[in-house]
Design an enzyme around this catalytic site. Structure first.
Site, PDB file in Angstrom:
ATOM      1  N   TRP A   4       0.859  -1.183   0.000  1.00  0.00           N
ATOM      2  CA  TRP A   4       0.000   0.000   0.000  1.00  0.00           C
ATOM      3  C   TRP A   4       0.902   1.244   0.000  1.00  0.00           C
ATOM      4  O   TRP A   4       1.893   1.295   0.719  1.00  0.00           O
ATOM      5  CB  TRP A   4      -0.905  -0.014   1.258  1.00  0.00           C
ATOM      6  N   ASP A  24     -15.448   9.352  -0.046  1.00  0.00           N
ATOM      7  CA  ASP A  24     -16.044   8.590   1.054  1.00  0.00           C
ATOM      8  C   ASP A  24     -16.768   9.495   2.055  1.00  0.00           C
ATOM      9  O   ASP A  24     -16.314  10.601   2.336  1.00  0.00           O
ATOM     10  CB  ASP A  24     -14.884   7.855   1.755  1.00  0.00           C
ATOM     11  N   ARG A  72     -10.189  -2.925   7.650  1.00  0.00           N
ATOM     12  CA  ARG A  72     -10.707  -1.558   7.767  1.00  0.00           C
ATOM     13  C   ARG A  72     -12.122  -1.563   8.377  1.00  0.00           C
ATOM     14  O   ARG A  72     -13.032  -0.902   7.894  1.00  0.00           O
ATOM     15  CB  ARG A  72     -10.743  -0.861   6.400  1.00  0.00           C
ATOM     16  N   LYS A 131     -15.990   6.671  -8.705  1.00  0.00           N
ATOM     17  CA  LYS A 131     -14.752   6.059  -8.216  1.00  0.00           C
ATOM     18  C   LYS A 131     -15.163   4.816  -7.438  1.00  0.00           C
ATOM     19  O   LYS A 131     -15.847   4.925  -6.421  1.00  0.00           O
ATOM     20  CB  LYS A 131     -14.006   7.049  -7.325  1.00  0.00           C
ATOM     21  N   ASP A 154     -14.084   1.937  -5.223  1.00  0.00           N
ATOM     22  CA  ASP A 154     -12.983   1.603  -4.323  1.00  0.00           C
ATOM     23  C   ASP A 154     -13.140   0.179  -3.778  1.00  0.00           C
ATOM     24  O   ASP A 154     -14.225  -0.428  -3.865  1.00  0.00           O
ATOM     25  CB  ASP A 154     -13.013   2.624  -3.171  1.00  0.00           C
ATOM     26  N   MET A 155     -12.077  -0.358  -3.203  1.00  0.00           N
ATOM     27  CA  MET A 155     -12.118  -1.677  -2.553  1.00  0.00           C
ATOM     28  C   MET A 155     -11.003  -1.654  -1.514  1.00  0.00           C
ATOM     29  O   MET A 155      -9.831  -1.694  -1.876  1.00  0.00           O
ATOM     30  CB  MET A 155     -11.838  -2.761  -3.600  1.00  0.00           C
ATOM     31  N   ASN A 156     -11.379  -1.570  -0.242  1.00  0.00           N
ATOM     32  CA  ASN A 156     -10.355  -1.260   0.759  1.00  0.00           C
ATOM     33  C   ASN A 156      -9.901  -2.407   1.639  1.00  0.00           C
ATOM     34  O   ASN A 156      -9.368  -2.181   2.726  1.00  0.00           O
ATOM     35  CB  ASN A 156     -10.840  -0.097   1.628  1.00  0.00           C
ATOM     36  N   CYS A 181     -10.267   1.696  -8.017  1.00  0.00           N
ATOM     37  CA  CYS A 181      -9.398   2.044  -6.895  1.00  0.00           C
ATOM     38  C   CYS A 181      -9.471   0.881  -5.923  1.00  0.00           C
ATOM     39  O   CYS A 181     -10.498   0.213  -5.818  1.00  0.00           O
ATOM     40  CB  CYS A 181      -9.947   3.322  -6.258  1.00  0.00           C
ATOM     41  N   ASP A 217      -2.553   5.583  -3.103  1.00  0.00           N
ATOM     42  CA  ASP A 217      -2.942   6.555  -2.085  1.00  0.00           C
ATOM     43  C   ASP A 217      -1.795   7.486  -1.744  1.00  0.00           C
ATOM     44  O   ASP A 217      -1.966   8.461  -1.027  1.00  0.00           O
ATOM     45  CB  ASP A 217      -3.392   5.831  -0.804  1.00  0.00           C
TER      46      ASP A 217
END
Ligand code: DGJ
Length: 741
Positions: free
Chosen positions: A200, A368, A444, A477, A479-481, A524, A546
């Site tokens: 990351w 977010d 997360r 956008k 995302d996948m966190n 993302c 990021d």
């Protein structure tokens, strides 16, 4: 052009740039004879196979032909268990428990063009003249399976797309443990393997290692292509540089678990293969059922890594990214994430948008925190409706006000996730990935939705479609966190879970992009955790990382350029000191690094002074002037940040009439040389070029042979000055051809 010889036992795929030669062996399998720089067609290439050289202690299928050992023969799609002891391209278990399947060629078909894959992203052609495809069809021994290997040769590029497909033609299920997309056997091991690895905020750093006996591999078993490795490797000769030498790239068009490996055997042959990772993979193929592998791209260059990259960029720009996003006009965006994080309201967002509009921004992206009760990362994923405490007028009102300023409006989603604290989870706890009697692992503070289930994909499609309409979105956008853990579904077979998860993601992308073809998607995954060619098919932009520190970004963007066209990677100017590294850098460096990508801002312009805002306006103007060149031109790497305290790169228009150069110095040197020249590439040696703001004209040959003097034209004193000493200096040069000689 695909040639076959008279007996239909040899096939030569060539387009004047590459040759790829295959031969049918006496056991009905395919031998690999050659892959590399184009050679003229001959009626017989059989001398290229190392057949009939008996090796001590080898096994062989024919007792009267001890030289015919699969362990020494170079093959196209090797199996295991019949004298080859290297890792195979396929492995399956029949209902009676054996793993000994082999495939015998039955027929082949050559066709113009390229057929699409079903439910999987793949390269495409718009007319049949752009490519030719050969399908080899095999029947299994024992009977019951049909294997088709497809090879597409692009007419104008040194690129072959490969793919395998298996059909159960029998009456009982078969279990597939491994089916790679491509395998190539090379006759030696004198290569370096290049991979793009990281973490990351440190994605796609270049790592190079010489091949040695045994297996060297990169992979992901995180459920996504990952921050840690990227699904592409390069084999290059030791002497290969940016400008010269042979190099082969393998790239998987896929977003999930993958394996790319090079196995060097006892005779120094090298077997390279790439495909879905066999780890925990077990696909049940019922009678009549079909399994398709993702597509693999094979790219070759005999003119160094730079040319390899330019071919790879071209194949993705012409044949992978959807036609409406191919051209270079991507909007300059401002994203509020680093400006506000979760702390915003409508007024604050509008203030940012107003200032952004004045500096030339075209798209406002609300990141977010706009939905459910989300004020931190502990809640509300899955509750895709507006947070009315922050946005009392809802999304429609905010969007209207933003659009009234002349900006487009975009939103952030993290569709594959659910917060344990959410309405969605309260209603559907069983929608989260995991086993009912095993405690789930957090990432997360969130769980992953079971994307293998159609009702979940439908729910997400309906929510997003409603919001796109309500808020008139121009951009999303996605995302996948977190990575996948506890990989278990209540409805999907365990061994199929990871791949079906990816198929679910593709299905949702496919439905959304078909229903809303003008909404621009940016993928993302905690920055660059799922930057891959699979998603590029649907989302023509990916948030590269990021990490927005320009010094770090030099490495991330330089490394990424080996795999993806630079205009497909989001690169934004953020505040100084940087939020990830706390490093202070000048605005010029931040902007001049960000220009070489899809440009945007990730800061609050209201917090900047008037001077900085004026400078930013200059950079947005500059991006608007150059974005077509950045998107459509040829990319040249000039100085590697992995080898120097700085970097340089350039983009040259395909017709060589224009070029944009970025030069960056990240660490100063005491008492540096007074004159430094940067040798450019890709220009027309016979033409002269005028640099913006320079009084002189320079020859293309001069710029490439002697180099561009790293000077700044000082308007006040009407003279040239050297790059000032100091850390974080950067220069941008733009030049246009001024005559043809
Ligand atoms: C990770 C992304 O990479 C960031 O840009 C931002 O969107 C955050 N997630 C939001 O949670």
């Amino acid at each position: 052009m695909i040639y076959t010889n008279d007996g239909h036992t040899q096939f030569h795929l060539t387009n004047g740039k590459i040759s790829y030669i295959i031969q049918v062996m006496k056991n009905g399998q395919l031998a690999h004879l050659y892959y590399g720089r184009a050679i003229r067609h001959q009626n017989d290439f059989s001398f290229l196979q190392n057949y009939r050289i008996p090796m001590p202690y080898s096994c062989y299928p024919y007792d009267d032909d001890t030289g015919f050992s699969l362990d020494t023969l170079r093959q196209e799609f090797p199996g295991f268990g019949h004298s080859d002891f290297r890792e195979p391209a396929y492995e399956m278990v029949n209902t009676d428990g054996h793993r000994l399947t082999t495939f015998v060629l039955q027929s082949y078909r050559i066709r113009d063009g390229k057929p699409p894959l079903d439910g999987l992203p793949a390269t495409y052609v718009e007319n049949d003249g752009e490519a030719q495809t050969i399908h080899f069809v095999f029947a299994s021994r024992p009977a019951g399976l049909r294997l088709t290997l497809s090879y597409t040769l692009f007419s104008r590029l040194p690129v072959i797309a490969r793919q395998a497909q298996l059909v159960n033609t029998g009456t009982r299920p078969v279990f597939v443990d491994r089916l790679m997309s491509a395998s190539v056997d090379y006759p030696d091991k004198a290569y370096d393997m290049v991979q793009f690895s990281g973490a990351w905020a440190r994605e796609r750093h270049i790592k190079v290692r010489p091949l040695e006996c045994g297996i060297q591999s990169i992979s992901s078993i995180r459920g996504s292509s990952s921050h840690q490795q990227n699904p592409s490797i390069i084999l290059k000769r030791r002497e290969t540089t940016e400008r010269s030498g042979d190099a082969y790239q393998f790239m998987l068009i896929y977003s999930g678990n993958f394996l790319a490996q090079a196995e060097v055997d006892q005779y120094d042959n090298t077997r390279v293969m790439i495909g879905i990772h066999p780890f925990q993979f077990n696909w049940r193929l019922d009678p009549g059922g079909r399994f398709q592998t993702p597509e693999a791209l094979l790219i070759f260059s005999d003119r160094g890594l730079g040319q390899l990259t330019r071919s790879l960029h071209d194949v993705q720009r012409r044949h992978l990214i959807q036609p409406q996003w191919r051209q270079g006009i991507r909007p300059i965006l401002i994203n509020n994430w680093e400006a506000t994080y979760f702390k915003f309201n409508e007024q604050k967002l509008l203030k940012i948008a107003e200032e952004a509009q004045k500096i030339g921004i075209e798209l406002f992206v609300l990141d977010d925190g706009w939905f459910g009760k989300r004020n931190n990362d502990k809640t509300s994923l899955g509750d895709w409706w507006p947070n009315l405490e922050k946005l009392p007028g809802g999304l429609a009102q905010l969007s209207r006000k933003i659009r009234a300023l002349g900006l487009k409006f975009g939103l952030w989603f993290e569709l594959e996730m659910v917060s344990p604290k959410s309405e969605l989870y309260r209603k559907h706890p069983d929608w989260a990935v995991g086993h009912p009697s095993v405690a789930r692992t957090y990432g997360r503070h969130q769980f992953v939705l079971d994307m293998t289930r159609p009702e979940i994909v439908n729910y997400l499609f309906d929510r997003v479609a409603a919001i796109i309409r309500e808020a008139q979105l121009a951009y999303i956008k996605w995302d996948m966190n977190r990575s996948l853990t506890d990989a278990f579904s209540l409805v999907t077979r365990q061994g199929e879970f990871y791949h079906r998860y990816v198929l679910g993601v593709y299905r949702l992308y496919d439905r959304l992009t078909r229903a809303f073809p003008n909404v621009l998607f940016e993928s993302c995954a905690g920055g660059g955790g799922r930057v891959d060619a699979g998603l590029l098919y649907y989302a023509p932009q990916a948030w590269a990382s990021d990490d927005t520190d320009p010094v770090e970004r030099l490495k991330i963007q330089y490394g990424s350029s080996f795999i993806y066209p630079i205009y497909s990677l989001g690169s934004h100017i953020s505040a100084s000191p940087n939020h990830q590294t706390h490093r202070e850098t000048p605005l010029a460096l931040r902007a001049q690094v960000a220009l070489f990508g899809t440009f945007g801002l990730e800061l609050n312009p209201s917090r900047l002074g008037a001077d900085e805002r004026r400078l930013l306006k200059g950079y947005t103007d500059s991006y608007k002037n150059h974005r077509r060149l950045i998107a459509e031109g040829d990319f040249y790497r000039l100085i590697s940040p992995f080898e120097h305290d700085g970097a340089a790169w350039m983009v040259v228009a395909k017709d060589r009439t224009e070029a944009l150069i970025g030069y960056y110095q990240t660490l100063t040197r005491p008492n540096p040389p007074k004159m430094t020249f940067l040798k450019l590439m890709g220009l027309d040696a016979q033409a002269d070029y005028r640099l913006d703001g320079w009084p002189h004209i320079l020859g293309g040959d001069e710029l490439m042979i002697v180099g561009l003097p790293l000077l700044k034209f000082d308007k006040q004193n009407r003279g040239m000055t050297t790059v000032p000493a100091g850390d974080f200096q950067s220069l941008i040069f733009h030049m246009k051809k001024c005559n043809d000689s």
